[in-house]
Design a protein around this motif. Sequence first.
Motif, PDB file in Angstrom:
ATOM      1  N   PHE A 119      76.373   0.268  78.449  1.00 36.21           N
ATOM      2  CA  PHE A 119      76.708   0.649  77.077  1.00 36.21           C
ATOM      3  C   PHE A 119      76.449   2.129  76.830  1.00 36.21           C
ATOM      4  O   PHE A 119      77.250   2.830  76.212  1.00 36.21           O
ATOM      5  N   LEU A 120      75.309   2.579  77.343  1.00 34.17           N
ATOM      6  CA  LEU A 120      74.938   3.966  77.050  1.00 34.17           C
ATOM      7  C   LEU A 120      75.820   4.948  77.799  1.00 34.17           C
ATOM      8  O   LEU A 120      76.191   5.993  77.272  1.00 34.17           O
ATOM      9  N   PHE A 121      76.179   4.597  79.032  1.00 32.01           N
ATOM     10  CA  PHE A 121      77.104   5.456  79.776  1.00 32.01           C
ATOM     11  C   PHE A 121      78.448   5.537  79.062  1.00 32.01           C
ATOM     12  O   PHE A 121      79.075   6.574  78.990  1.00 32.01           O
ATOM     13  N   LYS A 122      78.866   4.371  78.535  1.00 30.55           N
ATOM     14  CA  LYS A 122      80.153   4.322  77.846  1.00 30.55           C
ATOM     15  C   LYS A 122      80.123   5.248  76.623  1.00 30.55           C
ATOM     16  O   LYS A 122      81.149   5.785  76.216  1.00 30.55           O
ATOM     17  N   ASN A 123      78.941   5.404  76.029  1.00 29.01           N
ATOM     18  CA  ASN A 123      78.823   6.222  74.826  1.00 29.01           C
ATOM     19  C   ASN A 123      78.312   7.639  75.105  1.00 29.01           C
ATOM     20  O   ASN A 123      78.043   8.382  74.164  1.00 29.01           O
ATOM     21  N   ASN A 124      78.176   7.983  76.381  1.00 28.99           N
ATOM     22  CA  ASN A 124      77.725   9.321  76.780  1.00 28.99           C
ATOM     23  C   ASN A 124      76.473   9.778  76.023  1.00 28.99           C
ATOM     24  O   ASN A 124      76.483  10.797  75.343  1.00 28.99           O
ATOM     25  N   VAL A 125      75.416   9.028  76.121  1.00 23.19           N
ATOM     26  CA  VAL A 125      74.216   9.419  75.366  1.00 23.19           C
ATOM     27  C   VAL A 125      73.234  10.173  76.267  1.00 23.19           C
ATOM     28  O   VAL A 125      73.382  10.189  77.500  1.00 23.19           O
ATOM     29  N   ASP A 126      72.259  10.735  75.608  1.00 24.30           N
ATOM     30  CA  ASP A 126      71.201  11.490  76.255  1.00 24.30           C
ATOM     31  C   ASP A 126      70.506  10.650  77.336  1.00 24.30           C
ATOM     32  O   ASP A 126      70.290   9.466  77.161  1.00 24.30           O
ATOM     33  N   SER A 127      70.139  11.303  78.443  1.00 22.88           N
ATOM     34  CA  SER A 127      69.521  10.533  79.539  1.00 22.88           C
ATOM     35  C   SER A 127      68.146   9.987  79.149  1.00 22.88           C
ATOM     36  O   SER A 127      67.706   8.975  79.681  1.00 22.88           O
ATOM     37  N   LEU A 128      67.486  10.655  78.197  1.00 25.58           N
ATOM     38  CA  LEU A 128      66.178  10.152  77.751  1.00 25.58           C
ATOM     39  C   LEU A 128      66.343   8.815  77.026  1.00 25.58           C
ATOM     40  O   LEU A 128      65.530   7.901  77.181  1.00 25.58           O
ATOM     41  N   ILE A 129      67.430   8.733  76.278  1.00 28.75           N
ATOM     42  CA  ILE A 129      67.687   7.469  75.565  1.00 28.75           C
ATOM     43  C   ILE A 129      68.069   6.370  76.547  1.00 28.75           C
ATOM     44  O   ILE A 129      67.765   5.197  76.346  1.00 28.75           O
TER      45      ILE A 129
END
Lengths: 260, 537
Positions: free
Chosen positions: B423-433
């Motif tokens: 999910f987070l990769f799909k949304n390009n979020v910060d690596s810390l998150i």
Amino acid sequence: MGELSISIRGLYKNYGETRALDGIDLDISSGEIFGILGPNGSGKTTLLRIICSILEPTIGYVSVNGLNVIEKPLIVKEISGYVPETPVLYESLTPMEFLTFIGSVRRIEANVLSTRVQRFAEAFEIMDKMDNFIGSLSFGTKQKVAIISALIHDPQIIILDEAMNGLDPRSARILKNLLINYALAGRTIIFSTHVLEVAESVCNRMAIIYRGKIVDVGTFKEMKEKSGSSDAKLEDIFLKMTGDTDLTSIVNSLGETMNH
Amino acid sequence: MKNPIFELSRRIVSEQRYLALKDSPKFQHKMGSSSKQGSRYIERLIIITYVITTVSILIFSTILVFSDLPLNQRIAHLQSTSLILYAYIFLISTYSVLMFTNILRNYKLFEPIKVLPANIGPKILPLSWFVFNGSSSLFVAVPVIVEFFLHTGNYFSIIFGTVWAFLIMILGYISGCLVVYVMARGSSHARHGHAGTFSNIARISGVIAFFIFFEIAIQTPKYIPVLPSLATNPEFLLVPLLNVAYIAFPYHYLPSQILFGTLVTMLYGALIILLFRKVNSMVFLKITETESAGSSGMDGSKLRISKAGFYRTIFTKEVRNIFRKPQNATMMLIPIFLVLPTLLSLFIYSSSISFGSISIYYSMLSIVIVSSSFYSIALIISEGNGISVLQSLPLTLRDIIYSKNYVGTVIFSIIVIPISTIFLFKNNVDSLILFLLPANLIVAYSYTSLFNLRRLMKKVPKGSTTINFYSFGGNMALLILFAITAGFTAVPAVASTIISIFAVQVPFSHPLSFYLSDLALNLGALFVVMNLVNKTM
């Protein structure tokens, strides 16, 4: 006999409105092999489960080696080994894995555990079953695993509920001799059985329980004396104390019913 | 004399409840001195449980069906909702078959019946399941059928709606049986060590993949928004479940549609019944088969015991007990497919969510709620008769609770880390998150599960000889756990949102402050619950 090991005073246990134990008073010393006899449903299993802190009494006091079973259940479980009426084990584990689990919970050193498991498995001839799932084993083999798991930590109190069930004659003999050796070493052994010959040959003392009450307690010799017949068999004493003396008429009546 | 098959099917259900209750003081008190009172109590309980489940289902689907849209939009809404509701019939039926057969297998409840000189056969299994469990899932469809009829006045919607609810329920039964069969297939050839455990994990993965495929099939966004136009795509008529809106709930009933709908219903009815008969026989044989002895992998001369710590051994025992027993391993699947609809919707639509990863976190809390509630029960009832082994050992309730919590947390982590990463990769979020989101979920799972396990273990009567799903109250207990867990997880999440609003004004664009404060609150909650367990157990 040694010091007082188990002391039971005014013990009652109710399941709802059903009274399973009805005022038990009993003392058992260390080094004794004490037999609990009684018909089905007389309260034997309930009594044994209370002694090893699995069940709590409704009223009454039970101490094991000076420990109150209600206040110190963990220590009582640590110093005792219990074989239930039917072998309840984790069927998805192998005997080896199950005994490793038991050994670890009882904090036995791995090398000590290994040696003990090996010796017991050889004695009970289950070496070739140690890597099979328990669920696939015969009743007798499961019983052997249950017995090993109860003895593996060298307990001070050994409680066996119909432990001879399902054992082959060789294993039954080994267990009997083992219990005698444990008693000579000062361990306390309590076991219930329906096989009166076993009780007669192994027990130093025994109690007959009937409808939750102890109706007779003592050595076999004392029981015979109380019964008034020096050549009475334990079976006769048992049937007399449990109110079943006229079995012939019951059998005849059944026979007549089946013939009609 | 009453029908013996029906009597036996009733006996099986009563036996499940009896085994669950027999050691509880409440039941012993209710039973009094007569077993008749106990039997009556159990029978009342079966009925009450059924009624409560049915009412809960009715409330749930009525809420989904209700809308205050204008009439033309309301019908479109009902059509879309019908797809979701009929999918739920499928999922609830599958879930209830898994739970039902779990107890049958754990307690070998067919053993006494096997020796009877009667040709009982496989029909006892669906009969017992349908009458006392599965039929409640049919009520999911009632609100949409009634609402649609009230708007259109067309009796065909009642007939087709009911028939298809029944067919989908049977499909759910078939699906549950297939899961049981696939999971149990290897168990008759006793596998050893890691092989058996890995083999079951592989089966679980296969079954999850199947359900993901199923969910994608019904949730692919290009299907749902265009449901009203399905009438122009007759090929959808041939896809069970997707065709429900067209056959049972169309805008207008044209004579050709009625004819075609009837033909399709009859065709699928016949196919589903054939499949049902085949799968039912297979699974009945699997459930009733006696385990065969596995061959030994030992050389028979020397036994080796590896040194392992106290908690590691208990942990290993838990893992083996769950993943080597197909009926227990199957239970680990249930939370996954219960949350799959939510997760896949999230995955499909998450690119259009403008709130950033906080909303993903809020949605993913549903996995925490479902998994924490369900695994807490599943990890305890996986003991079955083994509860008496634990009771006879010098173990505290605390030891048992922690060991089960570790196992649950590890399983949960294995599930949640890849999902949240995708999910987070799909949304390009910060690596810390990328690190903080799963960490927050795992900590939230850990403290809620610890609390739930503590609550449930306190309910296990001392001296219990066995335990199963109904020992805690069945579905009702699960719903209560859902509510408690939802409340618990919501507090830190809401508090963190408020804190981050004060800290950065716009938390959705600065999720880091949210995650950090949530992690701190979750860890605090974990500490408080651990303290509670240590002091009270």
